[in-house]
Design an enzyme around this catalytic site. Structure first.
Site, PDB file in Angstrom:
ATOM      1  N   ARG A   1      -0.452   4.968  15.310  1.00  0.00           N
ATOM      2  CA  ARG A   1      -1.326   4.029  14.601  1.00  0.00           C
ATOM      3  C   ARG A   1      -0.508   3.027  13.797  1.00  0.00           C
ATOM      4  O   ARG A   1      -0.551   1.830  14.037  1.00  0.00           O
ATOM      5  CB  ARG A   1      -2.302   4.799  13.703  1.00  0.00           C
ATOM      6  CG  ARG A   1      -3.520   3.982  13.250  1.00  0.00           C
ATOM      7  CD  ARG A   1      -3.265   3.187  11.988  1.00  0.00           C
ATOM      8  NE  ARG A   1      -2.799   3.986  10.884  1.00  0.00           N
ATOM      9  CZ  ARG A   1      -2.346   3.465   9.757  1.00  0.00           C
ATOM     10  NH1 ARG A   1      -2.266   2.147   9.596  1.00  0.00           N
ATOM     11  NH2 ARG A   1      -1.899   4.236   8.779  1.00  0.00           N
ATOM     12  N   GLU A   2       0.293   3.509  12.862  1.00  0.00           N
ATOM     13  CA  GLU A   2       1.145   2.625  12.061  1.00  0.00           C
ATOM     14  C   GLU A   2       2.138   1.881  12.940  1.00  0.00           C
ATOM     15  O   GLU A   2       2.466   0.717  12.695  1.00  0.00           O
ATOM     16  CB  GLU A   2       1.891   3.438  10.997  1.00  0.00           C
ATOM     17  CG  GLU A   2       2.811   2.647  10.105  1.00  0.00           C
ATOM     18  CD  GLU A   2       2.099   1.888   8.999  1.00  0.00           C
ATOM     19  OE1 GLU A   2       2.515   0.744   8.702  1.00  0.00           O
ATOM     20  OE2 GLU A   2       1.136   2.425   8.431  1.00  0.00           O
TER      21      GLU A   2
ATOM     22  N   HIS B   1      -8.227   6.610  12.215  1.00  0.00           N
ATOM     23  CA  HIS B   1      -8.459   5.683  11.114  1.00  0.00           C
ATOM     24  C   HIS B   1      -9.883   5.122  11.166  1.00  0.00           C
ATOM     25  O   HIS B   1     -10.426   4.901  12.254  1.00  0.00           O
ATOM     26  CB  HIS B   1      -7.470   4.517  11.272  1.00  0.00           C
ATOM     27  CG  HIS B   1      -6.747   4.153  10.025  1.00  0.00           C
ATOM     28  ND1 HIS B   1      -6.294   5.063   9.121  1.00  0.00           N
ATOM     29  CD2 HIS B   1      -6.389   2.923   9.531  1.00  0.00           C
ATOM     30  CE1 HIS B   1      -5.677   4.426   8.130  1.00  0.00           C
ATOM     31  NE2 HIS B   1      -5.721   3.142   8.357  1.00  0.00           N
TER      32      HIS B   1
ATOM     33  N   ARG C   1     -10.099  12.724   5.242  1.00  0.00           N
ATOM     34  CA  ARG C   1      -9.025  12.320   4.342  1.00  0.00           C
ATOM     35  C   ARG C   1      -9.416  10.969   3.773  1.00  0.00           C
ATOM     36  O   ARG C   1      -9.604  10.010   4.530  1.00  0.00           O
ATOM     37  CB  ARG C   1      -7.706  12.178   5.097  1.00  0.00           C
ATOM     38  CG  ARG C   1      -6.567  11.651   4.210  1.00  0.00           C
ATOM     39  CD  ARG C   1      -5.415  11.132   5.039  1.00  0.00           C
ATOM     40  NE  ARG C   1      -5.713   9.868   5.692  1.00  0.00           N
ATOM     41  CZ  ARG C   1      -4.907   9.270   6.584  1.00  0.00           C
ATOM     42  NH1 ARG C   1      -3.780   9.847   6.944  1.00  0.00           N
ATOM     43  NH2 ARG C   1      -5.244   8.119   7.127  1.00  0.00           N
TER      44      ARG C   1
ATOM     45  N   THR D   1       1.064   1.125  -0.742  1.00  0.00           N
ATOM     46  CA  THR D   1       0.861   0.144   0.325  1.00  0.00           C
ATOM     47  C   THR D   1       1.928  -0.935   0.357  1.00  0.00           C
ATOM     48  O   THR D   1       2.293  -1.424   1.434  1.00  0.00           O
ATOM     49  CB  THR D   1      -0.538  -0.475   0.176  1.00  0.00           C
ATOM     50  OG1 THR D   1      -1.513   0.579   0.206  1.00  0.00           O
ATOM     51  CG2 THR D   1      -0.827  -1.467   1.290  1.00  0.00           C
TER      52      THR D   1
ATOM     53  N   HIS E   1       1.315   8.386   1.409  1.00  0.00           N
ATOM     54  CA  HIS E   1       1.628   7.394   2.448  1.00  0.00           C
ATOM     55  C   HIS E   1       2.512   6.337   1.796  1.00  0.00           C
ATOM     56  O   HIS E   1       2.066   5.578   0.933  1.00  0.00           O
ATOM     57  CB  HIS E   1       0.334   6.763   2.982  1.00  0.00           C
ATOM     58  CG  HIS E   1       0.555   5.811   4.119  1.00  0.00           C
ATOM     59  ND1 HIS E   1       0.581   6.211   5.441  1.00  0.00           N
ATOM     60  CD2 HIS E   1       0.760   4.467   4.133  1.00  0.00           C
ATOM     61  CE1 HIS E   1       0.783   5.162   6.221  1.00  0.00           C
ATOM     62  NE2 HIS E   1       0.900   4.090   5.452  1.00  0.00           N
TER      63      HIS E   1
ATOM     64  N   HIS F   1       5.312   3.213   1.920  1.00  0.00           N
ATOM     65  CA  HIS F   1       5.987   2.122   2.621  1.00  0.00           C
ATOM     66  C   HIS F   1       7.385   1.917   2.058  1.00  0.00           C
ATOM     67  O   HIS F   1       7.707   2.372   0.955  1.00  0.00           O
ATOM     68  CB  HIS F   1       5.150   0.846   2.555  1.00  0.00           C
ATOM     69  CG  HIS F   1       4.057   0.821   3.580  1.00  0.00           C
ATOM     70  ND1 HIS F   1       4.192   0.191   4.790  1.00  0.00           N
ATOM     71  CD2 HIS F   1       2.828   1.407   3.596  1.00  0.00           C
ATOM     72  CE1 HIS F   1       3.085   0.363   5.503  1.00  0.00           C
ATOM     73  NE2 HIS F   1       2.240   1.101   4.797  1.00  0.00           N
TER      74      HIS F   1
ATOM     75  N   HIS G   1      40.343   9.017   7.670  1.00  0.00           N
ATOM     76  CA  HIS G   1      39.142   9.771   8.037  1.00  0.00           C
ATOM     77  C   HIS G   1      39.335  10.469   9.381  1.00  0.00           C
ATOM     78  O   HIS G   1      38.971  11.638   9.546  1.00  0.00           O
ATOM     79  CB  HIS G   1      37.922   8.834   8.113  1.00  0.00           C
ATOM     80  CG  HIS G   1      37.456   8.346   6.790  1.00  0.00           C
ATOM     81  ND1 HIS G   1      36.134   8.058   6.534  1.00  0.00           N
ATOM     82  CD2 HIS G   1      38.122   8.073   5.635  1.00  0.00           C
ATOM     83  CE1 HIS G   1      36.007   7.643   5.282  1.00  0.00           C
ATOM     84  NE2 HIS G   1      37.208   7.626   4.731  1.00  0.00           N
TER      85      HIS G   1
END
Length: 470
Positions: free
Chosen positions: A12-13, A72, A133, A167, A194, A196, A288
């Site tokens: 979805r996102e 959603h 939700r 958001t 949630h 961002h 290294h």
């Protein structure tokens, strides 16, 4: 930690990443990978957007075996009914009543009207048998009074979980943790988060939210999403393993999850990205390299094999190049070269020219070779190999319209005879090869790396066939 659940929102996102739209087949493929990775909940889309989206969500939900499915919906009856028809377990309803949201998203409505709309939406979802939700969108810019006002209305209407959405990605870890603790105490014991990544703090906020008692964290594979994305599932899984003794996730599957999203979306994580970036386990400094040769823990927080990766050690320091500034026009000189310098290649038929690489111009970020065929005897002269970057095959015959050249191309598990003119795009991580069959013309290979052999994935692992295609 034992009550923590991970919700993945890639399906979805991820569609809010520019240019991305998942087919149902691709969503189902990712759903299976996520289930194998022990993700608890999968957010598969927003069925209320269109009949096509509803159908895709329904097809994907029907293929779930272990994960709970969430979809959603705005606080609108038609969208909640679409979620019910698509057979989700959960509906994710969201709204916000801070001044910015009322002015831009709910114009003409008061906070009281939005609150009543949310309560009605939650009640309808519960009547339809959905778990709810409720997300307070833009929670990080919403006063505590308004958070409670809207959140309690949703809980009183029957919401099973409250989600707090940062958001615009502005929370700092201390603030995020304090709000989560307060929400658990005053709103609901089951708090989702949630986050961002606009300020680069999403992962840090996720860890502090978990420590503060959040029960669900939203993620996506590679963090893909709107603007700068959200919490990266793969980074969070490694972080929980290393810092919170969480052994839930099969970390060796990380390359497959990363590669699948890259193939489907065209998104390429930056080389410096933790866990999945090309350079995450590359050592170049002489000191290294020496120390890692004796004990890899000298400069690695965990062994790369744990996440399905391998270590790269560059024994020689990069050569001192020419100045880049001031930038000036440089006329490069292509040069003829045999195949012996290229791994997985043999000299074979035709003549090869290097048109561009870091020897033609030290500033170059790509490699271009061109091969000329002139009715040569056919020969299999290239073995399967993969690059960590995208590449392209171009076949062009010696006639004005580009016809006249015949070759065989293999990409992944598929092989075809091609007649020029032909272009073939090869995404990073996909095994490929070609061979000359007959005719006259040119083959051009463009690789998005300045040096061919360093662009190769080593050790080479042939791509596994998709189970749905076998």
């Amino acid at each position: 930690m034992k009550n923590l659940k991970i919700l993945d929102s890639t399906l979805r996102e991820g569609e809010q990443y520019p240019g991305v739209r998942f087919t149902s087949q691709d969503k189902i493929h990712l759903l299976r990978l996520l289930e194998e990775f022990s993700v608890d909940l999968v957010e598969v889309g927003h069925p209320g957007i269109s009949p096509e989206d509803e159908q895709i969500c329904k097809e994907v939900a029907g293929k779930a075996h272990k994960a709970e499915i969430l979809m959603h919906a705005r606080a609108v009856s038609s969208e909640i009914q679409a979620v019910s028809r698509a057979k989700a377990h959960w509906v994710g309803i969201w709204a916000s009543i801070n001044p910015v949201s009322l002015a831009s998203k709910f114009r003409g409505r008061t906070r009281h009207e939005v609150k009543d709309q949310v309560a009605s939406a939650v009640e309808e979802a519960k009547r339809l048998g959905l778990q709810v939700r409720f997300t307070i969108e833009d929670a990080s810019r919403t006063s505590w009074e308004d958070l409670c006002y809207l959140g309690k209305a949703a809980v009183d209407a029957g919401a099973d979980r409250i989600s707090l959405a940062d958001t615009t990605g502005i929370w700092e870890p201390v603030t995020c943790a304090n709000v989560v603790k307060k929400a658990i105490k005053e709103l609901h014991p089951d708090i989702e988060i949630h986050l961002h990544n606009d300020l680069g703090l999403a992962l840090a906020n996720a860890l502090t939210a978990i420590d503060a008692g959040a029960t669900v964290v939203d993620t996506s594979i590679l963090g893909i999403g709107e603007r700068t994305g959200i919490v990266d599932l793969l980074q969070l899984a490694v972080l929980l393993h290393e810092k919170r003794d969480c052994r839930k996730f099969p970390l060796e599957q990380i390359p497959g999850l990363s590669q699948s999203v890259q193939w489907i979306t065209g998104f390429r994580p930056e080389p410096l990205k933790p866990v999945t970036g090309k350079n995450a386990f590359t050592h170049t400094s002489r000191y290294h390299v020496q120390a890692v040769g004796k004990d890899s823990r000298s400069y690695e927080p965990y062994p790369p094999v744990r996440v399905g990766r391998s270590r790269t050690v560059l024994p020689q320091r990069a050569r001192l190049g020419v100045p880049v500034f001031p930038y000036n026009l440089k006329i490069g000189k292509p040069f003829e070269k045999g195949a012996s310098e290229l791994k997985y290649h043999r000299n074979g038929p035709g003549t090869r020219w290097v048109l561009m690489d870091n020897r033609v111009d030290p500033r170059s970020t790509l490699y271009v070779i061109q091969r000329f065929f002139n009715d040569n005897p056919p020969e299999n002269h290239v073995d399967l190999h993969t690059h960590h970057c995208d590449s392209v095959f171009l076949f062009w015959g010696d006639t004005p319209d580009g016809t006249g050249l015949i070759c065989s191309v293999q990409v992944g598990n598929e092989e075809k005879v091609v007649h020029s003119p032909v272009s073939v795009f090869i995404p990073a991580g996909v095994a490929h090869a070609y061979c000359y069959i007959a005719g006259r013309g040119t083959y051009t290979n463009i690789v998005l790396a300045p040096e061919y052999n360093q662009s190769l994935e080593e050790p080479f692992r042939p791509a596994k066939p998709d189970r749905d295609m076998v």
